[in-house]
Design an enzyme around this catalytic site. Structure first.
Site, PDB file in Angstrom:
ATOM      1  CD  GLN A 194      -3.108   0.908   2.508  1.00 50.18           C
ATOM      2  OE1 GLN A 194      -3.814   0.911   2.417  1.00 50.18           O
ATOM      3  NE2 GLN A 194      -1.922   1.674   3.786  1.00 50.18           N
ATOM      4  N   GLY A 195       0.142   2.418  -0.646  1.00 47.11           N
ATOM      5  CA  GLY A 195       1.074   3.008  -1.208  1.00 47.11           C
ATOM      6  C   GLY A 195       0.375   4.568  -0.438  1.00 47.11           C
TER       7      GLY A 195
ATOM      8  CB  SER B 251       1.634   6.864   5.330  1.00 47.52           C
ATOM      9  OG  SER B 251       0.763   6.340   6.218  1.00 47.52           O
TER      10      SER B 251
ATOM     11  CD  GLU C 134      -5.982  -1.561   6.837  1.00 43.65           C
ATOM     12  OE1 GLU C 134      -4.319  -1.488   6.664  1.00 43.65           O
ATOM     13  OE2 GLU C 134      -6.046  -0.245   6.481  1.00 43.65           O
TER      14      GLU C 134
ATOM     15  CD  GLU D 221      -3.435   9.001  20.056  1.00 42.54           C
ATOM     16  OE1 GLU D 221      -3.227   8.537  19.321  1.00 42.54           O
ATOM     17  OE2 GLU D 221      -2.918   8.388  21.213  1.00 42.54           O
TER      18      GLU D 221
END
Lengths: 377, 392
Positions: B126-127, B129, B244, B377
């Site tokens: 996965q790309g 972040s 996910e 968070e």
């Protein structure tokens, strides 16, 4: 596989919630705090007419014949309302009768409990000990065909209102503390019995001292076999702590809802305080604790009702988790309310105090975690 | 409220159990401490074995080579894999890209990319972040400009799990700078062998490198590799992320329970001044707390599945499950360190290390659990805003 309520159970939940909203608002709870008896006989009758006093009593004794999952559903709603009445204790005394009572005893007491005529309660703890078999020291010595009982019971819910106190006494000193415990059906009006309400933090619930001074208990009032009371009591306690866990989940959820509502309305620094993450995350933690607790509660209710392996562990897990959650949530609620939450006028302290009472009934979180360690490790 | 399974589901469970017992070599078991390289090899071989057995992607629809398994069957499958201590395999293709292509992919894209994922031939990463787009993912800046029938990509991605192993990457890139940030993002599949792509493994606090940086320098990607429409990538990606968060954890309750039993073993077998740590009253309290949490996590999962079987959409409950287990896992590994006392300082291959230093690795790795796939968070914000309705 359905880890959720059936249609009937959801209906029951709705009915109880509606009743509690109409008949048990916090203004009523506060009236009962000031009331000498601490509950309303009128409200008791109304609940009895709906069949609730016989919820878990079989139909042959005029009950509804339902199980622990349904009781949990009901207790959640009563917990939301901080109900001031010995509802669950009455049902648990009935449970002791069902587990160990003779046909005559069941016939004598159960229909009267189901009809709302007879309030019943349980007496276990004593000044020198609590929560464990070793605590039971009230002495019963043979006399005639029965016993003469002396001793002091503490923290007895609503003994002031009860017509029957299922009481654990010691008829013999065994090698283990679990041996020699006998259950009796104590009549609070019998000569030698003195009931004294205690001044308690949770004023919306009466706890009493019950003094027994040479009380004559005939053989017909002994529940089950003499000396074999502890295994019966253990089964009752297992259901009792699940029911109490449900009361805690319901109360915690209501406290969270009140807090979230306030966080949406209360404005400081020009914004609703609920937009600040310090408040938001505290509320999210409440939600997670409540959902986790509710999962452990309903699993325990199902496991105990169906007596699956590990049911004891599940019941202790629920009691430990829900005890922690109710306290944490209500303590966090007071913090979110700020100054207003510290006033007598605000309702949140009713929940905070109820949390503390339920936590210390039949073993707190620490006690039940140790029990889990004993059973598991 | 009924926690029993139907006879058909029981029969399905038997079938899975029988297959895994026959096909999982003892030395491939997931909880055996091993190096990262060994783990990768086993994961890839296990994916191939699953394919040969017909179990590659049971959740996929039959038309794409899956089994069209019900949610309960997916639960059972994952539970049995967990009970057998089977490897988890490489999940990005099967669990994330696949479901995205079912919904947004063209026929050509499905035909080209789905079969190799099933066979375990192509590894995906996965790309999403970037160094300046973590929790605020939509702030991503990797730039893609349309040039004829290609996108030209420049920028950098980070935290791409198994990037160094992967053949392909599904990525989010910025195709429009002049609109609100969510509306200028495009979802694209990139062949990592394309000139201009550099993958660099990141050394992590564990000392190994699952996560990678990926650099793009004038990387030309055909427009036919765009999934969904240009500038609509955010909405495509949200589907992937929901996936996910919503099914990946079905087998976790049992894996955590097994891990908890290993923790109890550690307490029984670790003596301090002659007394087993399992007899220490404080340790017993903490072990029991973990027991309660692991069991409750299972109930959270079961409750979520039940609500989805009743037809409710996956929503913020998945955030709750993720928040719950990640923090629970940290507490468990912290407890392992406490039980080990000064031995907790000794890592793999060290003289005197306990349990081959495995808890040390778990302890360090668990720090990622509350950061990856949405920090605790962010999850708390989601719960507070989406379930409790608190203002943003």
């Amino acid at each position: 596989m359905n880890f959720g309520l059936s249609e009937e159970q959801s209906m029951l939940k709705k009915t109880v919630r509606k009743f509690m909203e109409d008949r048990c608002p916090t203004t009523f709870v506060r009236e009962m705090m000031a009331d000498a008896g601490g509950y309303s006989p009128k409200q008791w009758q109304e609940m009895a007419e709906l069949g609730w006093m016989g919820l878990t009593i079989p139909e042959e004794y005029d009950g509804m014949g339902m199980g622990l999952v349904e009781l949990a559903v009901m207790m959640e709603e009563m917990g939301r309302a901080v109900l001031p009445a010995p509802f669950v204790e009455t049902l648990m005394a009935a449970e002791a009768l069902l587990q160990a009572g003779s046909a005559e005893q069941k016939k004598e007491y159960l229909p009267r409990i189901a009809s709302g005529e007879l309030i019943a309660t349980l007496a276990m703890d004593e000044p020198e000990g609590f929560w464990e078999a070793a605590a039971i020291k009230a002495k019963a010595v043979p006399e005639g065909d029965g016993y003469k009982v002396s001793g002091t019971k503490l923290f007895v819910p609503y003994a002031n209102a009860a017509g029957l106190i299922v009481t654990a006494v010691r008829t013999a000193e065994g090698a283990a503390p679990e041996e020699g415990i006998t259950l009796i059906c104590l009549d609070p009006k019998a000569p030698g019995v003195t009931v004294t309400p205690l001044k308690t933090m949770d004023q919306a619930y009466r706890l009493c001292e019950v003094q027994m001074d040479g009380v004559a208990v005939p053989a017909a009032r002994v529940l089950g076999e003499a000396g074999q009371g502890w295994p019966v009591l253990e089964k009752v306690i297992r259901k009792y702590i699940v029911a109490l866990s449900a009361e805690m989940v319901g109360g915690a959820e209501k406290a969270m809802e009140m807090t979230v509502q306030y966080a949406k309305e209360r404005v400081q620094f020009g914004k609703p305080i609920g937009s600040f993450q310090a408040i938001k995350h505290r509320c999210a933690d409440m939600l997670v604790d409540i959902e986790g607790s509710r999962g452990s509660l309903y699993y325990a209710a199902w496991a105990v009702e169906n007596d699956v392996p590990g049911a004891d562990l599940a019941a202790s897990a629920a009691k430990a988790y829900c005890s922690d959650t109710y306290f944490k949530v209500t303590a966090g609620s007071i913090q979110c309310f700020g100054g207003i939450g510290f006033t007598w006028e605000h309702d949140i302290h009713l929940f905070f105090k109820r949390a503390k009472r339920l936590e210390t009934t039949c073993g707190d979180a620490t006690f039940h975690r140790e029990r889990i360690a004993e059973l598991w490790l | 409220m009924d926690l029993t399974f139907t006879p058909e589901d029981q029969e399905f469970r038997e079938r899975v159990r029988e297959w895994v017992q026959k096909n999982l070599p003892e030395e491939w078991k997931d909880s055996i401490p091993r190096t990262q390289e060994e783990r990768e090899i086993i994961n890839r071989q296990w994916d191939k074995k699953l394919y040969e057995g017909g179990w590659a992607a049971i959740a996929w629809p039959k038309e794409y080579g899956g089994m069209g398994a019900t949610l309960i069957q997916q639960l059972i499958f994952n539970e049995e894999m967990a009970m057998a201590d089977a490897p988890e395999g490489l999940m990005h293709g099967k669990g994330m890209l696949g479901p995205t292509l079912f919904k947004f992919g063209t026929e050509e894209q499905k035909k080209k990319h789905l079969p190799p994922i099933l066979r375990g031939d192509v590894v995906w990463c996965q790309g999403f972040s970037e160094p300046n787009a973590g929790s605020d993912l939509a702030a991503l800046q990797t730039r893609a400009v349309i040039d004829g029938d290609h996108l030209v990509i420049n920028g950098q991605k980070v935290w791409s799990t198994w990037g160094y192993l992967a053949d392909w990457c599904f990525a989010l890139v910025r195709t429009e700078n002049t609109v609100p940030k969510h509306r200028g993002i495009t979802y694209v599949m990139i062949d990592l062998k394309t000139p201009g792509v550099t993958v660099r493994p990141l050394d992590q606090i564990t000392g190994v490198h699952d996560f990678c940086e990926i650099f793009f320098e004038d990387v030309r990607v055909p427009l036919e590799n765009v999934v969904g429409e240009i500038n609509r990538g955010w909405y495509v990606a949200m589907t992937t992320l929901t996936h996910e968060r919503s099914t990946a954890y079905l087998g976790h309750p049992i894996r955590f329970r097994n891990q908890l039993e290993r923790l109890a073993d550690l307490a029984r077998n670790t003596k301090r001044n002659g007394r087993p740590m399992s007899e220490d009253p404080v340790i017993r309290q903490k072990l029991a707390r973990s027991f309660i949490e692991v069991e409750s996590f299972k109930h959270i999962v079961y409750r979520t599945i039940s609500s989805r079987v009743r037809g409710e959409e996956p929503g913020a409950e998945a955030s709750m499950a993720k928040l719950y287990y990640s923090e629970m896992l940290q507490r468990m590994t912290e407890l392992a360190m406490e039980i080990e006392g000064p031995y907790s300082q000794l890592v793999r291959n060290s003289k005197w290390a306990l349990v081959e230093g495995d808890w040390q690795y778990q302890f360090l790795y668990a720090r990622a659990a509350t950061i990856a796939a949405g920090t605790s968070e962010v999850q708390r914000n989601i719960l507070a805003e989406h379930i409790l309705g608190l203002p943003r």
